[in-house]
Design a protein around this motif. Structure first.
Motif, PDB file in Angstrom:
ATOM      1  N   LEU A 100       0.849  -1.181   0.000  1.00  0.00           N
ATOM      2  CA  LEU A 100       0.000   0.000   0.000  1.00  0.00           C
ATOM      3  C   LEU A 100       0.887   1.233   0.000  1.00  0.00           C
ATOM      4  O   LEU A 100       1.671   1.441   0.937  1.00  0.00           O
ATOM      5  N   ASN A 101       0.771   2.041  -1.032  1.00  0.00           N
ATOM      6  CA  ASN A 101       1.531   3.282  -1.131  1.00  0.00           C
ATOM      7  C   ASN A 101       0.744   4.374  -0.409  1.00  0.00           C
ATOM      8  O   ASN A 101      -0.171   4.981  -0.977  1.00  0.00           O
ATOM      9  N   ILE A 102       1.094   4.609   0.843  1.00  0.00           N
ATOM     10  CA  ILE A 102       0.334   5.558   1.664  1.00  0.00           C
ATOM     11  C   ILE A 102       0.518   6.982   1.158  1.00  0.00           C
ATOM     12  O   ILE A 102      -0.363   7.831   1.361  1.00  0.00           O
ATOM     13  N   SER A 103       1.622   7.268   0.498  1.00  0.00           N
ATOM     14  CA  SER A 103       1.844   8.638   0.010  1.00  0.00           C
ATOM     15  C   SER A 103       0.800   9.069  -1.006  1.00  0.00           C
ATOM     16  O   SER A 103       0.591  10.271  -1.213  1.00  0.00           O
ATOM     17  N   GLU A 104       0.119   8.105  -1.648  1.00  0.00           N
ATOM     18  CA  GLU A 104      -0.907   8.455  -2.628  1.00  0.00           C
ATOM     19  C   GLU A 104      -2.266   8.707  -1.991  1.00  0.00           C
ATOM     20  O   GLU A 104      -3.222   9.056  -2.699  1.00  0.00           O
ATOM     21  N   LEU A 105      -2.381   8.526  -0.678  1.00  0.00           N
ATOM     22  CA  LEU A 105      -3.659   8.728   0.001  1.00  0.00           C
ATOM     23  C   LEU A 105      -3.862  10.160   0.468  1.00  0.00           C
ATOM     24  O   LEU A 105      -4.959  10.509   0.909  1.00  0.00           O
ATOM     25  N   PHE A 106      -2.841  10.999   0.377  1.00  0.00           N
ATOM     26  CA  PHE A 106      -2.952  12.388   0.816  1.00  0.00           C
ATOM     27  C   PHE A 106      -3.711  13.210  -0.226  1.00  0.00           C
ATOM     28  O   PHE A 106      -3.572  12.991  -1.434  1.00  0.00           O
ATOM     29  N   ASN A 107      -4.475  14.167   0.271  1.00  0.00           N
ATOM     30  CA  ASN A 107      -5.228  15.067  -0.605  1.00  0.00           C
ATOM     31  C   ASN A 107      -5.338  16.425   0.074  1.00  0.00           C
ATOM     32  O   ASN A 107      -6.325  16.725   0.749  1.00  0.00           O
ATOM     33  N   PHE A 108      -4.309  17.234  -0.082  1.00  0.00           N
ATOM     34  CA  PHE A 108      -4.273  18.573   0.503  1.00  0.00           C
ATOM     35  C   PHE A 108      -4.863  19.564  -0.486  1.00  0.00           C
ATOM     36  O   PHE A 108      -4.459  19.603  -1.656  1.00  0.00           O
ATOM     37  N   SER A 109      -5.805  20.366  -0.007  1.00  0.00           N
ATOM     38  CA  SER A 109      -6.396  21.389  -0.879  1.00  0.00           C
ATOM     39  C   SER A 109      -5.514  22.632  -0.966  1.00  0.00           C
ATOM     40  O   SER A 109      -5.408  23.236  -2.035  1.00  0.00           O
ATOM     41  N   GLN A 110      -4.874  23.027   0.129  1.00  0.00           N
ATOM     42  CA  GLN A 110      -3.984  24.183   0.158  1.00  0.00           C
ATOM     43  C   GLN A 110      -2.707  23.808   0.908  1.00  0.00           C
ATOM     44  O   GLN A 110      -2.553  24.118   2.091  1.00  0.00           O
ATOM     45  N   PRO A 111      -1.786  23.124   0.258  1.00  0.00           N
ATOM     46  CA  PRO A 111      -0.583  22.655   0.956  1.00  0.00           C
ATOM     47  C   PRO A 111       0.310  23.776   1.465  1.00  0.00           C
ATOM     48  O   PRO A 111       0.937  23.633   2.515  1.00  0.00           O
ATOM     49  N   ALA A 112       0.388  24.898   0.757  1.00  0.00           N
ATOM     50  CA  ALA A 112       1.244  25.993   1.215  1.00  0.00           C
ATOM     51  C   ALA A 112       0.738  26.564   2.543  1.00  0.00           C
ATOM     52  O   ALA A 112       1.529  26.844   3.462  1.00  0.00           O
ATOM     53  N   ARG A 113      -0.574  26.734   2.662  1.00  0.00           N
ATOM     54  CA  ARG A 113      -1.137  27.251   3.909  1.00  0.00           C
ATOM     55  C   ARG A 113      -0.951  26.237   5.043  1.00  0.00           C
ATOM     56  O   ARG A 113      -0.594  26.603   6.174  1.00  0.00           O
ATOM     57  N   ASP A 114      -1.175  24.961   4.772  1.00  0.00           N
ATOM     58  CA  ASP A 114      -1.001  23.941   5.809  1.00  0.00           C
ATOM     59  C   ASP A 114       0.443  23.862   6.276  1.00  0.00           C
ATOM     60  O   ASP A 114       0.714  23.678   7.473  1.00  0.00           O
TER      61      ASP A 114
END
Length: 403
Positions: free
Chosen positions: A291-305
């Motif tokens: 399972l490639n966990i890195s593909e489960l991320f979904n950030f809408s605004q990564p710069a702000r986070d």
């Protein structure tokens, strides 16, 4: 020639072999056959067994066919196969050997794991109790693996990883990979090595069935139940709305029946072979799936986070800097941007524009933070093993950045 044929059917000159064949013929085709007998079907079988010394191979096979037909006819009154039928099932023995199950797990229990509650409502013969135990074990082992291996994962990613490891679609795919076949209809005459369940009627709205509705006290509170905290308290282990158990007699989908079977196998192994065997089965069949966990991320605004994460951890504010570029004025430019916090580079990304490269660099920095994994990971269940070393507390993170 006609006189000889009549003489052969006379009861006074019948040999033991001819009498055996005649009784089997009468049992197969009814009482209208020439040789009358008042023996019951079971007595016919016992009488036939007493004459095996004179019977030929064809007669013995015919007798076995009659006996098996009798047994199938008697099993029609049961909603699922009888317990003793599991011993002679070739499909069940092959499944037991294919999964390399412990020898302490009897075929009768494996046959019970293949009977869904929709097929047999009797709790003593279906897999509902085994599936409940197996579900808790799968949830426990999967959760401790994810939390101890990736202690900084956001809760939404944990929910997605839980579903990928132990969700119903994954369990149904595992059942297909194991070679489990479905019975057309459940019944006592079905081979115990087939998965038995009552199918949903065609045209049924699955989402409208009682076992798919959310509990009534929380159904009208969906507005505030969309938060992460509410999912922890009120939803299931996958972050979905809780679904009540299906009532007996209702049809289920093939996916749900297959998932229930896999959970029941896990619970059966735990009961008959103990915790080490159940943990070994989990590692071999579940954790072995990539399972490639890195593909489960979904950030809408990564710069702000990323900016809020640096502020919480008392890092210097992130700054985007161009590392390299090529073809700025061409049709296909490429920009490589790095995100720096002071002198430390947090992430790097490439894109066709500066904005795209900066977003990818911020996303890379966030993944680098949340995918942190400590060395020599140990889970709490490892203390159940004999001779286990003393427990050392695992790393516990502050949690994700709530935005």
């Amino acid at each position: 020639m006609k006189r000889v044929q009549l003489q052969r059917w006379s009861s006074t000159v019948l040999s033991p072999r001819a009498r055996t064949v005649s009784r089997l013929h009468q049992h197969l085709y009814g009482a209208g056959s020439r040789c009358q007998s008042t023996a019951s079907p079971l007595q016919v079988d016992s009488n036939a067994q007493s004459n095996l010394g004179d019977a030929s191979f064809e007669d013995v096979e015919l007798m076995k066919h009659v006996r098996s037909a009798h047994k199938r006819k008697g099993n029609l009154k049961y909603p699922s196969p009888p317990v003793d039928a599991a011993i002679n099932s070739a499909k069940l023995a092959a499944l037991h050997a294919r999964l390399y199950l412990p020898s302490r797990l009897p075929p009768q229990t494996l046959a019970r794991a293949l009977v869904d509650a929709s097929a047999d409502p009797n709790a003593d013969f279906n897999n509902e109790s085994l599936a409940t135990l197996g579900h808790d074990l799968l949830t426990y082992y999967t959760t401790e693996h994810l939390l101890c291996t990736y202690p900084r994962l956001p809760l939404t990613v944990i929910f997605a990883a839980m579903y990928a490891y132990a969700g119903p679609k994954t369990l149904a795919a595992m059942a297909r990979e194991w070679g489990v076949e479905h019975a057309s209809l459940p019944g006592g005459e079905v081979d115990p090595g087939l998965l038995q369940f009552r199918r949903v009627e065609p045209g049924t709205d699955i989402d409208a069935t009682p076992n798919a509705r959310t509990p009534r006290p929380y159904a009208a509170q969906k507005a505030w139940r969309m938060t992460v905290t509410s999912k922890i308290f009120y939803d299931d282990e996958f972050g979905d709305a809780f679904k009540g158990p299906a009532t007996s007699g209702e049809g289920v989908t093939a996916e749900l029946a297959s998932a229930t079977f896999v959970r029941a196998v896990m619970g059966a192994i735990y009961l008959h072979a103990g915790r080490p065997a159940a943990k070994r089965f989990f590692e071999q069949h579940f954790l072995s799936r990539h399972l490639n966990i890195s593909e489960l991320f979904n950030f809408s605004q990564p710069a702000r986070d990323l900016a809020r994460l640096c502020a919480r951890e008392n890092f210097e504010p992130p700054v985007a800097r161009i590392i390299s570029e090529t073809g700025r004025k061409s049709r296909h430019p490429v920009f490589v941007v790095g995100i720096f916090s002071g002198q430390d580079k947090l992430g790097e990304g490439a894109g066709a524009s500066l904005i795209e490269a900066r977003e990818r660099a911020a996303l890379s920095a966030l993944k680098g933070w949340y995918l942190y994994s400590p060395l020599n990971v140990r889970v709490p269940s490892s203390m159940e093993e004999e001779g286990a070393a003393s427990w050392k507390p695992v790393y516990v993170d502050l949690g994700e950045v709530i935005v």
